[in-house]
Design a protein around this motif. Sequence first.
Motif, PDB file in Angstrom:
ATOM      1  N   GLU A  10     -13.733 -11.201  -3.668  1.00 24.95           N
ATOM      2  CA  GLU A  10     -12.971 -10.257  -2.853  1.00 24.95           C
ATOM      3  C   GLU A  10     -11.477 -10.346  -3.183  1.00 24.95           C
ATOM      4  N   LEU A  67      -9.151  -7.325  -4.617  1.00 22.73           N
ATOM      5  CA  LEU A  67      -7.910  -6.958  -3.923  1.00 22.73           C
ATOM      6  C   LEU A  67      -6.716  -7.056  -4.878  1.00 22.73           C
ATOM      7  N   VAL A 111      -6.713  -3.982  -7.134  1.00 22.59           N
ATOM      8  CA  VAL A 111      -6.305  -2.750  -6.427  1.00 22.59           C
ATOM      9  C   VAL A 111      -4.796  -2.753  -6.187  1.00 22.59           C
ATOM     10  N   LEU A 112      -4.287  -3.892  -5.704  1.00 26.17           N
ATOM     11  CA  LEU A 112      -2.864  -3.938  -5.342  1.00 26.17           C
ATOM     12  C   LEU A 112      -1.967  -3.873  -6.575  1.00 26.17           C
ATOM     13  N   LYS A 160      -2.011  -0.205  -7.306  1.00 25.51           N
ATOM     14  CA  LYS A 160      -1.623   0.757  -6.263  1.00 25.51           C
ATOM     15  C   LYS A 160      -0.234   0.557  -5.663  1.00 25.51           C
ATOM     16  N   GLU A 185      -5.882  -0.815   2.122  1.00 24.21           N
ATOM     17  CA  GLU A 185      -6.260  -2.195   1.761  1.00 24.21           C
ATOM     18  C   GLU A 185      -5.346  -3.208   2.449  1.00 24.21           C
ATOM     19  N   ALA A 243      -6.156  -3.247   6.275  1.00 26.29           N
ATOM     20  CA  ALA A 243      -7.395  -3.996   6.555  1.00 26.29           C
ATOM     21  C   ALA A 243      -7.137  -5.499   6.452  1.00 26.29           C
ATOM     22  N   LEU A 244      -6.357  -5.896   5.461  1.00 28.14           N
ATOM     23  CA  LEU A 244      -6.059  -7.324   5.307  1.00 28.14           C
ATOM     24  C   LEU A 244      -5.200  -7.816   6.469  1.00 28.14           C
TER      25      LEU A 244
END
Length: 212
Positions: free
Chosen positions: A22, A26, A29-30, A33, A76, A79-80
Amino acid sequence: MERIPIPGAEIYYDPRFLPAEEATALFDVLLAKCAWQRRRSFFNRPVPRDEAYYGDAETDYRYSQREYRPLPWIPELLALKARVEKATPETAYAHLGLPRLGYNAVLCNLYRDGSDSVGLHADAEPEMGPVIASVSLGAERLFRLKRRDGAVAFAERLPHGSLLIMAGETQKNFQHEVPKAPGITQPRINLTFRYIQHSQPIGELAFQSPDG
Ligand SMILES: O=C(O)CCC(=O)C(=O)O
């Protein structure tokens, strides 16, 4: 979360906050993004890391002559944030006589490799709450907490997916840093969740009666 016993500090640490898979998803993605930006320091030199700042409206603040204006949350990070809030021990607020404030902004730092760093500092701007939560993703980098007299109180290579929380008087009594690390060729992302409030100094939130 485990409390690390350091006199004068209040540190909570979970080296395995996010499962590795996970954490990797993440990180990817980060990296793609976030609106990474290399700002310039007071002396007009580039800051040695990329940054991106997300948060609720009105969580802007100034640090070292740099203006941080929040971008709207990306899902994201939101949510974190909820997971980090859930993991933050009640005592982090209770010891300060504060309600559970949670976090309303996150500063994302990207260290491209060992030549990027953050110098010794405290997150102690007047509008910043005393509970700060830091999630690390990617390459392990040394995080050091030093007393105001320079003595090292905590030094740890923060692992991929770890969570470190600084609370209590930590910012008042200590400074922290991520020194340059020649030989590290891989990137690291650090997400520092904060609570920013302008209207009323955070200290004055303590000891209020429920009706005002
Ligand atoms: O990268 C880290 O672990 C620390 C980041 C930090 O000190 C900050 O954002 O104020």
